[in-house]
Motif scaffolding. Structure first.
Motif, short mmCIF file in Angstrom:
data_model
loop_
_atom_site.label_atom_id
_atom_site.label_comp_id
_atom_site.label_asym_id
_atom_site.label_seq_id
_atom_site.Cartn_x
_atom_site.Cartn_y
_atom_site.Cartn_z
N LYS A 103 0.84 -1.19 0.06
CA LYS A 103 -0.01 0.05 -0.24
C LYS A 103 0.89 1.18 0.06
CE LYS A 103 -0.52 -0.23 5.00
NZ LYS A 103 -1.56 -0.15 6.15
N GLY A 104 0.22 2.33 0.14
CA GLY A 104 0.92 3.70 0.21
C GLY A 104 0.78 4.34 -1.26
N ASN A 105 1.33 5.54 -1.07
CA ASN A 105 0.84 6.59 -2.28
C ASN A 105 2.10 7.30 -2.59
OD1 ASN A 105 -0.18 8.76 -3.59
ND2 ASN A 105 -2.05 7.62 -3.46
N LYS A 106 2.44 7.71 -3.77
CA LYS A 106 3.50 8.49 -4.10
C LYS A 106 3.19 9.96 -3.55
CE LYS A 106 1.95 9.32 -8.88
NZ LYS A 106 1.24 10.77 -8.68
N HIS A 107 1.98 10.43 -3.05
CA HIS A 107 1.87 11.64 -2.61
C HIS A 107 2.18 11.78 -0.94
CE1 HIS A 107 -0.54 15.56 -2.51
NE2 HIS A 107 -1.15 14.92 -1.33
N ASP A 108 2.34 10.56 -0.48
CA ASP A 108 2.59 10.48 1.03
C ASP A 108 3.72 11.38 1.40
OD1 ASP A 108 0.71 8.77 1.36
OD2 ASP A 108 2.01 7.02 1.27
N TYR A 109 4.76 11.89 0.67
CA TYR A 109 6.00 12.45 0.86
C TYR A 109 6.09 13.92 0.54
CZ TYR A 109 8.66 8.74 2.72
OH TYR A 109 9.02 7.43 3.41
N LEU A 110 4.68 14.48 0.30
CA LEU A 110 4.56 15.68 -0.21
C LEU A 110 5.31 16.83 0.52
CD1 LEU A 110 3.49 17.83 -2.31
CD2 LEU A 110 1.06 17.84 -0.76
N VAL A 111 5.42 16.68 1.92
CA VAL A 111 6.05 17.70 2.95
C VAL A 111 7.43 17.81 2.43
CG1 VAL A 111 6.70 15.94 4.64
CG2 VAL A 111 6.52 18.28 5.48
N TYR A 112 8.18 16.50 2.22
CA TYR A 112 9.55 16.73 1.75
C TYR A 112 9.48 17.28 0.44
CZ TYR A 112 10.93 13.69 5.59
OH TYR A 112 11.29 13.04 6.84
N LEU A 113 8.81 16.86 -0.45
CA LEU A 113 8.69 17.17 -1.93
C LEU A 113 8.99 18.78 -2.06
CD1 LEU A 113 6.44 14.64 -3.35
CD2 LEU A 113 8.77 14.59 -3.89
N ALA A 114 7.78 19.25 -1.62
CA ALA A 114 7.66 20.93 -1.47
C ALA A 114 8.88 21.36 -0.80
CB ALA A 114 6.55 21.30 -0.64
N SER A 115 9.15 20.95 0.56
CA SER A 115 10.41 21.65 1.08
C SER A 115 11.77 21.56 0.41
CB SER A 115 10.51 20.81 2.58
OG SER A 115 11.63 21.26 3.39
N PHE A 116 12.18 20.60 -0.03
CA PHE A 116 13.41 20.52 -0.79
C PHE A 116 13.55 21.11 -2.34
CE2 PHE A 116 14.17 17.18 2.46
CZ PHE A 116 15.49 17.54 2.73
N ALA A 117 12.23 21.15 -2.76
CA ALA A 117 11.96 22.06 -3.96
C ALA A 117 12.04 23.49 -3.84
CB ALA A 117 10.67 21.84 -4.46
N GLN A 118 11.82 24.02 -2.43
CA GLN A 118 12.04 25.37 -2.10
C GLN A 118 13.28 25.64 -1.77
OE1 GLN A 118 8.61 25.45 0.83
NE2 GLN A 118 7.39 26.75 -0.53
N LYS A 119 13.96 24.67 -1.41
CA LYS A 119 15.37 24.96 -1.16
C LYS A 119 16.13 24.82 -2.33
CE LYS A 119 14.95 22.46 3.27
NZ LYS A 119 15.16 21.43 4.05
N GLY A 120 15.90 24.68 -3.54
CA GLY A 120 16.39 24.57 -4.95
C GLY A 120 16.59 23.24 -5.55
N TYR A 121 16.35 22.35 -5.10
CA TYR A 121 16.48 21.05 -5.76
C TYR A 121 15.32 20.75 -6.61
CZ TYR A 121 19.94 20.15 -2.04
OH TYR A 121 20.87 20.21 -1.13
N VAL A 122 15.68 19.70 -7.53
CA VAL A 122 14.05 19.22 -8.29
C VAL A 122 13.88 17.78 -7.35
CG1 VAL A 122 13.38 18.42 -10.26
CG2 VAL A 122 15.10 20.13 -10.22
N THR A 123 12.72 17.69 -7.05
CA THR A 123 12.05 16.69 -6.46
C THR A 123 11.29 15.92 -6.99
OG1 THR A 123 10.36 17.78 -5.40
CG2 THR A 123 12.56 17.77 -4.16
N ALA A 124 11.19 14.67 -6.89
CA ALA A 124 10.42 13.56 -7.55
C ALA A 124 9.69 12.51 -6.51
CB ALA A 124 10.94 13.23 -8.82
#
Length: 318
Positions: A103-124
């Motif tokens: 189970k689980g969903n790729k959306h589960d890590y949105l907090v990390y995805l958004a945070s590191f994108a704001q820090k200048g990385y590309v996240t996926a």
């Protein structure tokens, strides 16, 4: 008169004392004595959890549900995030969700995805086939194909394909380790692209599927599709621990001592084995914290603090 002067001072002191205390995010937050006290803290609201579902920040561009491959008529998708004002190619951080491989969903890590994108990385974040659809090693093959697809299409998403990190939690941590430890720059596909990465962050992922806890776990048996007695070599081949060499990517591991799903001893042995092999390993064992401990606001802040420094060292933003 003197008494009247001290009354407002005392009142001010009490008022300041009621404010939320600041804490050092570089220091492990205080954990709990056992899982019972942890559950009480959660039930009473004393344990503050991160927000799991929220709108994508306005300064972040999202590419949602991009199909990276279709297998057995099943489209497998990924999401990509980066700052809207990104000016040049940036390192890529790929997140792999957990959920016992079932189970689980790729959306589960949105907090990390958004945070590191704001820090200048590309996240996926990537989708992979769950165990009700396919057995191992299908999940690993999906991760590898997603890494290759992101590298092959790097120019479309401001990705620096020479700087890629994997981050996974629980079952996702297992798959992240398997990909990182089993792929080298020489293992290329028909397009000449490898699934190798330059850094790995493992959140409480099982590294040895041949120990007693793992072989008796229904989720592991369902992942492999056979019992340990029927296929011991399959369990070993699916264990990152036995793939370790001095050439594996730098590894950062987070593990809680109250983890009831993945014993912290697994991460102890993982770290020791990496060190013995001459590989680079950083290990944060948090006393009094459970599985999925980074759902805690304080633990998440601690983990991101140390992830920041790890990424700055091994996949730096130029």
């Amino acid at each position: 008169m003197i008494r009247n002067i001290f009354i407002p001072i005392i009142a001010l002191t009490l008022l300041l004392g009621c404010k939320a205390k600041q804490y050092d995010v570089s220091v492990p937050p205080k954990g709990y004595s056992n899982n019972t006290t942890l559950k009480i803290a959660y039930a009473t609201g004393a344990l503050k959890l991160i927000e799991r579902d929220f709108p994508v920040p306005e300064d972040i561009k999202e590419y949602k549900d991009v199909v990276y491959k279709t297998v057995d008529s099943i489209p497998l998708k990924l999401d990509i995030y980066h700052s809207k004002d990104i000016k040049k190619d940036a390192p890529l951080i790929i997140f792999i969700h957990g959920g016992a491989w079932k189970k689980g969903n790729k959306h589960d890590y949105l907090v990390y995805l958004a945070s590191f994108a704001q820090k200048g990385y590309v996240t996926a974040t990537i989708q992979y086939r769950l165990t009700d659809v396919a057995k191992y090693p299908a999940q690993l093959h999906d991760v590898e194909d997603a890494v290759r697809w992101l590298k092959l299409n790097a120019a479309n998403y401001h990705i620096d394909a020479s700087k890629v990190a994997l981050v996974g939690g629980s079952a996702g941590g297992h798959l992240a380790m398997m990909n990182a430890y089993s792929n080298t720059a020489d293992d290329v596909d028909a397009n000449g692209v490898s699934a190798n990465v330059q850094a790995l962050v493992n959140f409480y992922g099982p590294s040895n599927l041949t120990d007693d806890t793992a072989i008796n776990a229904s989720s592991v048996q369902y992942l492999i599709g056979k019992s340990y007695e029927e296929a011991p070599e399959m369990y070993k081949k699916a264990s990152p621990l036995f793939l370790i060499s001095k050439n594996v990517p730098p590894t950062l591991t987070f593990q809680g001592t109250l983890d009831e799903l993945v014993p912290y001893e697994q991460s102890d042995i993982l770290h020791a084995t990496l060190q013995k092999a001459g590989a680079i390993s950083y290990y944060h064992k948090l006393k009094g914290w459970p599985h999925t401990m980074d759902a805690s606001v304080k633990v998440n802040a601690y983990c991101q603090y140390h992830m920041d420094r790890f990424f700055e060292k091994y996949i730096p933003i130029n």
